[in-house]
Each structure stands twice: as C-alpha cells, then as structure tokens.
Motif scaffolding. Structure first.
Motif, mmCIF file in Angstrom:
data_model
loop_
_atom_site.group_PDB
_atom_site.id
_atom_site.type_symbol
_atom_site.label_atom_id
_atom_site.label_comp_id
_atom_site.label_asym_id
_atom_site.label_seq_id
_atom_site.Cartn_x
_atom_site.Cartn_y
_atom_site.Cartn_z
ATOM 1 N N GLU A 117 0.720 -1.205 -0.153
ATOM 2 C CA GLU A 117 0.321 -0.418 -0.264
ATOM 3 C C GLU A 117 0.904 1.086 -0.335
ATOM 4 O O GLU A 117 0.248 2.329 -0.903
ATOM 5 C CB GLU A 117 -0.977 0.063 1.009
ATOM 6 N N ALA A 118 2.276 1.098 0.542
ATOM 7 C CA ALA A 118 3.242 2.372 0.792
ATOM 8 C C ALA A 118 3.403 2.784 -0.845
ATOM 9 O O ALA A 118 3.328 4.387 -1.183
ATOM 10 C CB ALA A 118 3.894 2.493 2.175
ATOM 11 N N ASN A 119 3.820 1.975 -1.107
ATOM 12 C CA ASN A 119 3.805 2.165 -3.340
ATOM 13 C C ASN A 119 2.789 2.974 -3.520
ATOM 14 O O ASN A 119 3.158 3.865 -3.954
ATOM 15 C CB ASN A 119 3.802 0.959 -3.816
ATOM 16 N N LEU A 120 1.629 2.136 -3.168
ATOM 17 C CA LEU A 120 0.582 2.639 -4.445
ATOM 18 C C LEU A 120 -0.300 4.526 -3.511
ATOM 19 O O LEU A 120 -0.211 4.948 -4.251
ATOM 20 C CB LEU A 120 -0.636 2.102 -4.119
ATOM 21 N N LEU A 121 0.975 4.320 -2.575
ATOM 22 C CA LEU A 121 -0.225 5.916 -2.481
ATOM 23 C C LEU A 121 1.275 6.547 -2.653
ATOM 24 O O LEU A 121 0.254 7.753 -3.311
ATOM 25 C CB LEU A 121 0.667 5.708 0.138
ATOM 26 N N VAL A 122 2.107 6.440 -3.345
ATOM 27 C CA VAL A 122 3.298 7.598 -3.289
ATOM 28 C C VAL A 122 2.931 7.919 -5.158
ATOM 29 O O VAL A 122 2.939 8.614 -5.748
ATOM 30 C CB VAL A 122 4.869 7.034 -3.248
ATOM 31 N N GLU A 123 2.809 6.397 -5.634
ATOM 32 C CA GLU A 123 1.847 5.775 -7.229
ATOM 33 C C GLU A 123 0.718 7.048 -7.174
ATOM 34 O O GLU A 123 1.317 7.985 -8.186
ATOM 35 C CB GLU A 123 2.271 4.939 -7.464
ATOM 36 N N ASP A 124 -0.329 7.270 -6.580
ATOM 37 C CA ASP A 124 -1.493 8.138 -6.763
ATOM 38 C C ASP A 124 -1.284 8.988 -6.620
ATOM 39 O O ASP A 124 -1.840 10.414 -6.980
ATOM 40 C CB ASP A 124 -1.973 7.069 -5.692
ATOM 41 N N PHE A 125 0.081 10.070 -5.942
ATOM 42 C CA PHE A 125 0.409 11.216 -5.286
ATOM 43 C C PHE A 125 0.796 11.675 -7.136
ATOM 44 O O PHE A 125 1.031 12.442 -7.592
ATOM 45 C CB PHE A 125 0.426 11.815 -4.674
ATOM 46 N N MET A 126 1.863 10.861 -7.603
ATOM 47 C CA MET A 126 2.748 11.183 -8.765
ATOM 48 C C MET A 126 1.773 11.206 -9.891
ATOM 49 O O MET A 126 1.489 11.999 -10.838
ATOM 50 C CB MET A 126 3.281 10.140 -9.137
ATOM 51 N N LEU A 127 0.410 10.408 -10.101
ATOM 52 C CA LEU A 127 -0.575 10.449 -11.137
ATOM 53 C C LEU A 127 -0.751 11.687 -11.282
ATOM 54 O O LEU A 127 -0.904 12.345 -12.271
ATOM 55 C CB LEU A 127 -1.393 8.867 -11.446
ATOM 56 N N LEU A 128 -1.653 11.827 -10.391
ATOM 57 C CA LEU A 128 -3.031 13.172 -10.244
ATOM 58 C C LEU A 128 -1.195 14.671 -9.662
ATOM 59 O O LEU A 128 -2.377 15.149 -11.403
ATOM 60 C CB LEU A 128 -2.513 13.402 -8.344
ATOM 61 N N ALA A 129 -0.129 14.615 -10.131
ATOM 62 C CA ALA A 129 0.708 15.591 -10.825
ATOM 63 C C ALA A 129 0.274 16.049 -11.840
ATOM 64 O O ALA A 129 0.418 16.869 -12.394
ATOM 65 C CB ALA A 129 2.018 16.198 -9.367
ATOM 66 N N ASN A 130 0.698 14.448 -12.176
ATOM 67 C CA ASN A 130 1.036 14.586 -13.280
ATOM 68 C C ASN A 130 -0.235 14.622 -14.776
ATOM 69 O O ASN A 130 0.141 15.408 -15.362
ATOM 70 C CB ASN A 130 1.821 12.864 -13.694
ATOM 71 N N VAL A 131 -1.270 14.270 -14.197
ATOM 72 C CA VAL A 131 -2.718 14.281 -14.228
ATOM 73 C C VAL A 131 -3.292 15.842 -15.132
ATOM 74 O O VAL A 131 -3.551 16.489 -16.234
ATOM 75 C CB VAL A 131 -3.609 13.603 -14.540
ATOM 76 N N THR A 132 -2.497 17.029 -13.616
ATOM 77 C CA THR A 132 -3.114 17.710 -13.285
ATOM 78 C C THR A 132 -2.118 19.477 -14.295
ATOM 79 O O THR A 132 -2.528 19.799 -14.673
ATOM 80 C CB THR A 132 -2.758 18.379 -11.999
ATOM 81 N N VAL A 133 -0.748 18.812 -14.567
ATOM 82 C CA VAL A 133 0.205 19.127 -15.212
ATOM 83 C C VAL A 133 -0.187 19.388 -16.654
ATOM 84 O O VAL A 133 -0.723 20.375 -17.208
ATOM 85 C CB VAL A 133 1.518 19.393 -14.810
ATOM 86 N N SER A 134 -0.589 18.295 -16.823
ATOM 87 C CA SER A 134 -1.070 17.714 -18.406
ATOM 88 C C SER A 134 -2.546 18.886 -19.270
ATOM 89 O O SER A 134 -2.576 19.392 -20.084
ATOM 90 C CB SER A 134 -1.341 16.088 -18.643
ATOM 91 N N LYS A 135 -3.260 18.598 -18.216
ATOM 92 C CA LYS A 135 -4.866 19.467 -18.690
ATOM 93 C C LYS A 135 -4.227 20.935 -18.489
ATOM 94 O O LYS A 135 -5.009 20.760 -19.467
ATOM 95 C CB LYS A 135 -5.472 19.262 -17.147
ATOM 96 N N TYR A 136 -3.342 21.549 -17.208
ATOM 97 C CA TYR A 136 -3.474 22.484 -17.769
ATOM 98 C C TYR A 136 -2.010 22.955 -18.793
ATOM 99 O O TYR A 136 -2.660 24.206 -19.496
ATOM 100 C CB TYR A 136 -2.585 23.305 -16.585
ATOM 101 N N LEU A 137 -1.008 22.860 -18.982
ATOM 102 C CA LEU A 137 0.061 23.025 -20.676
ATOM 103 C C LEU A 137 -1.246 22.304 -21.825
ATOM 104 O O LEU A 137 -1.333 23.097 -21.986
ATOM 105 C CB LEU A 137 0.505 21.982 -20.379
ATOM 106 N N SER A 138 -1.806 22.370 -21.770
ATOM 107 C CA SER A 138 -2.593 21.310 -23.267
ATOM 108 C C SER A 138 -3.644 22.649 -23.343
ATOM 109 O O SER A 138 -3.657 22.886 -24.400
ATOM 110 C CB SER A 138 -3.801 20.154 -22.853
#
Length: 277
Positions: A117-138
C-alpha cells in the motif's frame, strides 16, 4: 595500510537539507475532493526519510513518526485510486525481482518484491500531479493566441491480433476471453485481471496482458493514455530525472515565472521522438 573512509551517500531524499523542487500544491475538502491547486518553484526541507516498509508498518497500525499525516494521505490516495479504477484505469500488478547482495556486492539471494500500500500511496499522488500538469499545459496559449505544443505521455489501444493471442493462451488456463474487433476491449481485460488476482499459477497471463498493450511514447499529439484511463497525461514528477520531465518543467515555468520557453511543434516532436527511442 590504506585507510578506508566511508561517507554518507547524499540523495534527493536526504532529510534536514534544503532541496529545490517544482511542485503542485493541492487543497482537498472534507470529502477528499480537490478544491484548488497551484504550481510553484519550491524549497523542500524534509524532516524524515522513510522507506516503504516503515510507512507500511504505520499504515498497518504501528506507531511512528507522522502517523496522522500518513494515514490521512493513504485515505486520500485510496479515494483517488477507487475513482481512477471506476473511470477505466487498468490495474496491472507485475512481480519485481530483486537481488540480495553480500558485503562484497555479490548476489546471494533472489526474491520477489511485493507491491504494498505504501508504494501505491506515492504512485497515486504522482499520477495526480502528472494529470493536473498535463491538463493545464494542454490549454497553454502564448503570443496572439498561438497554441504552445505540449509534452504528452500517450498509450494507444492494444492491437486486436495480440489480444487474440492472449485469448488463445488464456483458454488453456480455462479462462474464456472474447474480444470483438472494433468494440471496447477494456472491460474484457479488466475481468481477466480480476480473475487472476492473487493466483500465482496464473501470473503468466498478467505478463501476457501487459505485453499485449501498445508501448507508451512521448509526443505532441495527444490521444490519451489507454492503460491509465486518462484523457491527459504527461511526466512531470521526476524520481529518475527523465528528460521529458525537464521539457515539461520548462513549459510550465514559462507560464508561472519570468523564464520564457517556446518550442516549435516540429522541434519538440523531434526531441520527444528521441526520448521515446
């Protein structure tokens, strides 16, 4: 006699040191929904360096540093994960093989690293950052409304031929998969992943399912990310110092700081082709 001097290895995770970073700062409400975010050039000062196993012990109920914060973060991560799966994100779980070394750096044991679960915790927040930046830059516009090309990490739909091969092998394990050309294949793959979960003897099908997928690439042409189920996706978080992340940082910096970066579409596409290769 030669004197050996041991020095502590410094990394980006070393605590009690100032580290320059590029951050997305989110605000969540009581229902764990995002109500605001902003981008910033930041200085991070870490109070504690954890390893995944330490965090997992705390998530499982043990006492430890920053327990309240970690439990809250895990709660938010699970909420985001559930929403992502509901929206069509495929949950591939593959074994990661690690080697145990002796004092002379010689491998003495091979073992499978479990995803916790600790691995997934970090991954989920990384995915959130990546998606948010992509939407903004688009939606980033520059002088006179010109569209600034952006960095996308895309993942195309799997080929029908590879899915047919997967179905043929799955049949030998007593699992029936029916793919219809031209129709949405994701529900069929999702059912397969659910069926083979926690069944080591069928893990080969999980690997074959991954291999049936198209390869993810970097490009300026956005078609979304099939595997993750995202309409917009890029690589902004940089734990391994990827060059595409640096390109994304430059584009983002051109909007929030006085730094000015503009890439012609052909120029950026050539750089992303190199990164994909």
């Amino acid at each position: 006699m030669k004197e050996e001097v041991q020095t502590e290895k410094k990394t980006s995770l070393s605590p009690e040191e100032e580290k320059l970073a590029f951050s997305v700062l989110f605000e969540f409400d009581d229902k764990m929904e995002i109500v605001g975010y902003r981008f910033a050039k930041t200085v991070i000062y870490s109070n504690r360096r954890f390893v995944y196993e330490e965090v997992q012990e705390i998530l499982d109920g043990a006492e430890g540093d920053f327990k309240e914060e970690l439990l809250y973060m895990d709660k938010v991560a699970q909420h985001m994960r559930a929403k992502r799966v509901k929206d069509g994100s495929l949950q591939f779980h593959s074994d990661e093989v690690r080697f145990k070394l002796d004092q002379y750096a010689k491998p003495v044991e091979v073992y499978v690293k479990e995803t916790i679960e600790a691995n997934l915790l970090v991954e989920d927040f990384m995915l959130l950052a990546n998606v948010t930046v992509s939407k903004y830059l688009s939606k980033l516009k520059v002088v006179k409304g010109t569209q600034q090309p952006s960095v996308y990490r895309i993942h195309d739909k799997p080929s029908f031929e590879k899915l047919q091969t997967l179905a043929a092998i799955a049949k030998r394990y007593g699992i029936g998969l029916k793919f219809v050309e031209g129709e949405d294949t994701k529900p069929v793959i999702e059912r397969l992943l659910m069926q083979i979960e926690n069944k080591p003897e069928l893990s080969v099908l999980g690997k074959l399912a991954i291999r049936s997928m198209a390869k993810a690439i970097y490009t300026t042409q956005n078609i979304g990310h099939y595997g993750l189920g995202f309409e917009y996706y890029t690589h902004f978080t940089s734990p391994i110092r990827r060059y595409p992340d640096v390109l994304t940082h430059r584009l983002l910096a051109s909007r929030i700081t006085k730094e000015k970066y503009f890439f012609e579409k052909e120029e950026l596409e050539e750089l992303l082709q190199h990164c994909s290769d």
